[in-house]
Enzyme design. Structure first.
Site, PDB file in Angstrom:
ATOM      1  N   LYS A 196     -12.048  -3.411  -0.086  1.00  0.00           N
ATOM      2  CA  LYS A 196     -12.908  -2.230   0.007  1.00  0.00           C
ATOM      3  C   LYS A 196     -12.372  -1.100  -0.843  1.00  0.00           C
ATOM      4  CE  LYS A 196     -13.661  -2.600   4.960  1.00  0.00           C
ATOM      5  NZ  LYS A 196     -12.904  -2.209   6.151  1.00  0.00           N
ATOM      6  N   LYS A 227      -6.757  -9.857  -4.007  1.00  0.00           N
ATOM      7  CA  LYS A 227      -7.832 -10.085  -3.035  1.00  0.00           C
ATOM      8  C   LYS A 227      -8.946  -9.044  -3.216  1.00  0.00           C
ATOM      9  CE  LYS A 227      -6.142  -7.347   0.752  1.00  0.00           C
ATOM     10  NZ  LYS A 227      -5.814  -7.068   2.090  1.00  0.00           N
ATOM     11  N   LYS A 285       0.809  -1.233   0.000  1.00  0.00           N
ATOM     12  CA  LYS A 285       0.000   0.000   0.000  1.00  0.00           C
ATOM     13  C   LYS A 285       0.831   1.267   0.000  1.00  0.00           C
ATOM     14  CE  LYS A 285      -4.223  -1.557   2.325  1.00  0.00           C
ATOM     15  NZ  LYS A 285      -5.077  -1.380   3.506  1.00  0.00           N
TER      16      LYS A 285
HETATM   17  P1  AMP Z   1     -10.125  -4.424   6.696  1.00  0.00           P
HETATM   18  O1  AMP Z   1     -11.085  -4.247   5.585  1.00  0.00           O
HETATM   19  O2  AMP Z   1      -8.712  -4.261   6.223  1.00  0.00           O
HETATM   20  O3  AMP Z   1     -10.445  -3.619   7.902  1.00  0.00           O
HETATM   21  O4  AMP Z   1     -10.228  -5.964   7.122  1.00  0.00           O
HETATM   22  C1  AMP Z   1     -11.105  -6.445   8.114  1.00  0.00           C
HETATM   23  C2  AMP Z   1     -11.000  -7.953   8.189  1.00  0.00           C
HETATM   24  O5  AMP Z   1     -11.446  -8.547   6.961  1.00  0.00           O
HETATM   25  C3  AMP Z   1      -9.574  -8.485   8.414  1.00  0.00           C
HETATM   26  O6  AMP Z   1      -9.622  -9.577   9.323  1.00  0.00           O
HETATM   27  C4  AMP Z   1      -9.149  -8.945   7.054  1.00  0.00           C
HETATM   28  O7  AMP Z   1      -8.197  -9.985   7.118  1.00  0.00           O
HETATM   29  C5  AMP Z   1     -10.472  -9.451   6.468  1.00  0.00           C
HETATM   30  N1  AMP Z   1     -10.471  -9.369   4.998  1.00  0.00           N
HETATM   31  C6  AMP Z   1     -10.391  -8.247   4.237  1.00  0.00           C
HETATM   32  N2  AMP Z   1     -10.432  -8.539   2.914  1.00  0.00           N
HETATM   33  C7  AMP Z   1     -10.533  -9.901   2.830  1.00  0.00           C
HETATM   34  C8  AMP Z   1     -10.611 -10.826   1.736  1.00  0.00           C
HETATM   35  N3  AMP Z   1     -10.600 -10.410   0.466  1.00  0.00           N
HETATM   36  N4  AMP Z   1     -10.723 -12.143   2.029  1.00  0.00           N
HETATM   37  C9  AMP Z   1     -10.747 -12.575   3.310  1.00  0.00           C
HETATM   38  N5  AMP Z   1     -10.671 -11.755   4.391  1.00  0.00           N
HETATM   39  C10 AMP Z   1     -10.559 -10.424   4.159  1.00  0.00           C
END
Ligand code: AMP
Ligand code: TRP
Length: 322
Positions: free
Chosen positions: A191, A188, A107
């Site tokens: 968001k 992956k 990032k």
């Molecule tokens: P974040 O959106 O970075 O705050 O992520 C929140 C949670 O969602 C974390 O535990 C990440 O590991 C999980 N997560 C985010 N994107 C993915 C994805 N594409 N597949 C599986 N887990 C995800």
């Protein structure tokens, strides 16, 4: 019953990968904490009004998942101990180990406007976890390295200053820990992906979900089979469907094997629509009653503070600030 802590950033809209990789595995056990990590959202550019709204809608989602009963839901910035412990851990973390974090590398590294906060963010995450003496941190695969850093920091602290922190374990699901983009199954689902068709949002309408699944990138050939190396697009859809409907991947693949991608995608779309609809409707209902969300967050803040305050005092004692 293991005590757990996990967090989710109120950055952008929650996508299906967040749900499958993380939220689905958060259990409403007493003594567990689930946090809207708003301070983490400041590590990359943000819009204040958008952030304010996202904090509330993310909290509503956690409440819709039942995490405000039994376990606690709260907002990170409401408990100032997180930021305070983060400073102490910033002074124990090392430049070298933070430079090895793959999330920072993907990032931030090399970008001129990258913030110092993005670099040190794993130490704020370590503070979140270590304040609550938890055994488990349920996260998606991409956060494993950050939980391992948290373990290293906890061990370093304990060996230098005495046994203050519980050393936590990451808890990662076997299937669905890495949901891939619908447009590019090598990346992956995220968001922050600017392409709306790459991700299913938990706020998407039934029609939007159907359209995104039907236009998902699949692979050459026409046989439905689980083979992440050769058929990453189809395999991603199989994992998504299997985690949401509970049927084993092999059974789903066998059912659709010779039916072609169209029939397969229609089947997957139906499963996703049925899984997302109740959540979307519950969140909408909760957002129409902001006072109920505030009550949940207030209860969560008070419970979190009861643990975080004495823990920060123990840290201050141990390092010589008290
Ligand atoms: P974040 O959106 O970075 O705050 O992520 C929140 C949670 O969602 C974390 O535990 C990440 O590991 C999980 N997560 C985010 N994107 C993915 C994805 N594409 N597949 C599986 N887990 C995800
Ligand atoms: N860094 C995590 C992510 O981007 C979110 C997070 C912050 C977190 N603090 C946490 C996850 C503590 C688990 C435990 O997904």
């Amino acid at each position: 019953m293991a005590k757990a802590f996990s967090g989710i950033q109120p950055t952008g809209q929650i996508q299906l990968g967040n749900y499958i990789g993380a939220l689905r595995n958060w259990r409403p056990d007493p003594g567990s904490y689930y946090c809207v990590v708003d301070l983490h959202s400041l590590s990359q550019t943000w819009e204040p009004a958008e952030l304010r709204a996202n904090i509330r809608s993310t909290a509503a989602l956690l409440q819709a998942l039942g995490l405000g009963e039994g376990s606690h839901v709260f907002v990170q910035s409401h408990v100032h101990e997180h930021a305070e412990l983060a400073w102490v851990l910033n002074c124990l973390g090392r430049m070298g180990e933070l430079s090895r974090m793959t999330q920072f590398k993907s990032k931030g590294r090399g970008k001129a406007d990258v913030s110092v906060g993005l670099f040190t963010y794993p130490l704020l995450m370590a503070s979140d976890i270590l304040l609550y003496s938890v055994q488990e941190v349920p996260v998606g695969e991409d956060q494993k390295q950050h939980v391992e850093l948290t373990r290293d920091i906890a061990e370093r602290f304990n060996s230098r200053f005495g046994p203050v922190f519980t050393v936590p374990q990451p808890r990662i699901a076997e299937v669905g820990a890495r949901v891939m983009s619908l447009r590019n199954p090598a990346e992956k689902m995220s968001k922050s992906d600017p392409d709306p068709n790459s991700k299913i949002l938990l706020s998407d309408s039934d029609e939007a979900i159907q359209k995104k699944i039907m236009t998902a990138v699949t692979d050459s050939g026409r046989e439905v089979a689980y083979d992440p190396a050769e058929k990453p697009g189809v395999s991603n859809l199989l994992e998504i469907a299997s985690t949401l409907c509970g049927e084993p991947i092999e059974a789903l693949a066998a059912r659709y094997r010779d039916q072609g991608y169209g029939a397969f995608k229609r089947g997957v779309a139906e499963i996703v629509v049925e899984a997302v609809r109740p959540l979307r409707e519950q969140v909408k209902e909760l957002l129409s009653d902001p006072a109920a969300i505030e009550r949940t967050l207030e209860e969560g803040r008070a419970a979190a503070e009861r643990e975080a305050r004495p823990m920060l005092d123990r840290v201050k004692q141990a390092v010589g600030l008290l």
